[in-house]
Write a protein that holds these residues in place. Structure first.
Motif, PDB file in Angstrom:
ATOM      1  N   LYS A 169       0.882  -1.101   0.127  1.00  0.00           N
ATOM      2  CA  LYS A 169       0.030   0.058  -0.021  1.00  0.00           C
ATOM      3  C   LYS A 169       0.933   1.194  -0.103  1.00  0.00           C
ATOM      4  N   SER A 172       3.737   3.256  -5.722  1.00  0.00           N
ATOM      5  CA  SER A 172       2.955   3.122  -7.150  1.00  0.00           C
ATOM      6  C   SER A 172       4.012   3.509  -7.981  1.00  0.00           C
ATOM      7  N   CYS A 178      -0.222   6.544 -12.573  1.00  0.00           N
ATOM      8  CA  CYS A 178       0.106   6.673 -11.176  1.00  0.00           C
ATOM      9  C   CYS A 178      -0.341   8.152 -10.505  1.00  0.00           C
ATOM     10  N   ASP A 179      -0.840   8.053  -9.428  1.00  0.00           N
ATOM     11  CA  ASP A 179      -1.406   9.038  -8.766  1.00  0.00           C
ATOM     12  C   ASP A 179      -0.331   9.750  -7.709  1.00  0.00           C
ATOM     13  N   ALA A 183       0.574   8.779  -3.918  1.00  0.00           N
ATOM     14  CA  ALA A 183       1.629   7.694  -3.515  1.00  0.00           C
ATOM     15  C   ALA A 183       2.642   8.131  -2.327  1.00  0.00           C
TER      16      ALA A 183
END
Length: 217
Positions: A169, A172, A178-179, A183
């Motif tokens: 979690k 990324s 990809c945020d 991230a």
């Protein structure tokens, strides 16, 4: 020196296995592979050939690039690998120009011993991971101020011990989807990246408690 451009060049050894004693990297065809030097590393009779990358000064007037005219014909080649355990022998070959009459391995305080030198190829042993400069001294590689024109840096690191997991979690992979704001770790997989492809100004701005991981290669 280069306006609004962020170039990712992997120079720090990123290793993927604690069990391995010697780990090196090759790069995709679009990477800037050096035409000045090639290198190999040997440990326990096993030899690997890390890619040697290169960075060169751009051509152009001083006013445009903030580079002295006398420095526009310079380059810096570099290669990285990881090792632990037994020493490694590094072999570097000069691929251009004339035969060198001397070679220098610096910093001199490391006391690196040269095992072999014939004017084009030098072999030396690293007892432990170090960052060293290899300087072939000859007329076509030295300017009037005795500065080396085309240098080589060898970056030897210990094997890596903490590698982010892409399934964790907050981790990324950099790329489409990809945020970058959410991230916690932005993970660059092996490859060549142009940050302008996804970022309008080519700059990756990090916020508090955010980090970047760059994989070897």
């Amino acid at each position: 020196m280069i306006n609004k451009i962020l170039i990712f060049i992997v120079m720090i050894g990123i290793c993927s296995s604690l069990q391995a004693q010697l780990i090196s990297y090759t790069y995709p065809a679009e990477a800037r592979i050096s035409s000045f030097y090639k290198m190999s590393v040997t440990q326990n009779g096993s030899t690997q050939t890390p890619s040697v990358l290169v960075s060169e000064c751009p051509d152009g007037p001083f006013s445009a690039h903030k580079i002295w005219i006398t420095e526009q014909d310079r380059s810096m080649s570099f290669a990285n690998f990881c090792f632990d355990g037994k020493p490694v022998q590094v072999s570097v070959t000069k691929l251009w120009g004339t035969k060198a009459n001397n070679v220098e391995i610096t910093p001199k305080r490391y006391g690196t011993i040269i095992d072999y030198f014939d004017g084009y190829t030098v072999k030396f042993t690293l007892e432990k991971p170090e960052y060293v400069s290899v300087r072939f001294v000859c007329d076509d590689n030295t300017d009037e101020f005795n500065n080396i024109k085309n240098g080589l840096m060898v970056f030897a690191d210990l094997p890596e011990t903490e590698i982010p997991n892409l399934t964790d979690k907050g981790v990324s992979a950099y790329g489409k989807g990809c945020d970058l704001m959410k991230a916690e770790v932005i993970y660059f997989k092996p490859g060549v990246y142009n940050l302008f492809d996804l970022l309008p100004n080519g700059m990756l701005n990090l916020h508090d408690n955010q980090s970047v991981y760059v994989a070897g290669g």
